[in-house]
Write a protein that holds these residues in place. Structure first.
Motif, mmCIF file in Angstrom:
data_model
loop_
_atom_site.group_PDB
_atom_site.id
_atom_site.type_symbol
_atom_site.label_atom_id
_atom_site.label_comp_id
_atom_site.label_asym_id
_atom_site.label_seq_id
_atom_site.Cartn_x
_atom_site.Cartn_y
_atom_site.Cartn_z
ATOM 1 N N THR A 88 -6.302 -6.650 0.612
ATOM 2 C CA THR A 88 -6.744 -5.639 1.106
ATOM 3 C C THR A 88 -7.667 -5.444 0.383
ATOM 4 O OG1 THR A 88 -5.122 -6.384 3.285
ATOM 5 C CG2 THR A 88 -6.663 -4.214 3.645
ATOM 6 N N THR A 108 -10.209 -0.079 3.740
ATOM 7 C CA THR A 108 -9.210 -1.253 3.838
ATOM 8 C C THR A 108 -9.459 -1.574 4.946
ATOM 9 O OG1 THR A 108 -7.026 0.574 2.711
ATOM 10 C CG2 THR A 108 -8.060 -0.504 1.146
ATOM 11 N N TYR A 160 -8.711 -4.059 8.116
ATOM 12 C CA TYR A 160 -6.595 -3.967 9.643
ATOM 13 C C TYR A 160 -7.789 -3.700 10.726
ATOM 14 C CZ TYR A 160 -3.535 -3.853 5.956
ATOM 15 O OH TYR A 160 -3.098 -4.162 4.449
#
Length: 213
Positions: free
Chosen positions: A32, A43, A47
């Motif tokens: 990530t 990051t 997500y």
């Protein structure tokens, strides 16, 4: 304070960057943090768009097959079904060249084993064979190919072409036996093996080579 505007292209950028990392450096390189740094985002954005790395890899695989299917379905049907089969081969190769990193991920096999791809994920892209199966059926109906299971013939053509494309992307096909030379010889051999007349096969291969991909 107004809410931060979301970049509508970020998802596509993450997919392309992730495919490049995975294809060129392997699963260990796909984190990530590294992906976010490559694209120039946070990051949290990874997500937000994908939930996690497993979902991102799954999305890459499906996006790759979506692009491939779009390219194949754009091949127009003509009164020469053998030329249409060959044109589908050209389209398959052109798509792989244009999206080489996604292509490597789509057919990554064991190289993706560190991510949670299911058998269903790996078999997801079989719908992209539909255009080729239809073309093979038309070849049989026109008595250009001998009677056979169209899906089996389509698989044989796909397997042979996939090998050539893999070598092409790897840079193994060079002068004098370039990818273009090998492709035309390969597809001509495949349609002859399916039962076509040699003279008509050569004519159809030449006709397909003149069509845009």
């Amino acid at each position: 304070m107004s809410p931060r505007r979301v970049d509508p292209n970020l998802s596509a950028q993450l997919i392309e960057a992730a495919a490049k990392l995975l294809s060129e450096e392997g699963p260990a390189a796909l984190s990530t943090r590294k992906l976010a740094a490559t694209v120039g985002t946070s990051t949290m954005a990874v997500y937000t768009h994908f939930g996690g790395m497993d979902d991102l890899v799954r999305t890459m695989v499906r996006e790759g097959f979506t692009l491939l299917n779009r390219r194949l379905e754009a091949v127009e049907e003509t009164d020469d079904p053998v030329a249409d089969v060959v044109a589908l081969g050209w389209a398959y190769r052109a798509n792989a060249r244009e999206h080489r990193h996604l292509y490597n991920v789509m057919f990554g096999g064991a190289g993706l084993s560190s991510f949670s791809l299911t058998d269903a994920d790996r078999q997801h892209g079989r719908y992209t064979l539909d255009a080729l199966v239809r073309a093979v059926k038309r070849c049989v109906a026109a008595e250009r190919f001998r009677p056979a299971d169209p899906e089996l013939v389509a698989h044989q053509l796909w397997i042979a072409l996939h090998g050539l494309v893999t070598l092409d992307l790897g840079g193994y096909l060079v002068e004098p036996l370039t990818a273009d030379v090998c492709f035309e010889a390969q597809v001509c051999g495949m349609v002859l093996g399916a039962g076509d007349d040699p003279a008509r096969a050569r004519e159809s291969v030449a006709k397909a080579a003149r069509r845009p991909v």
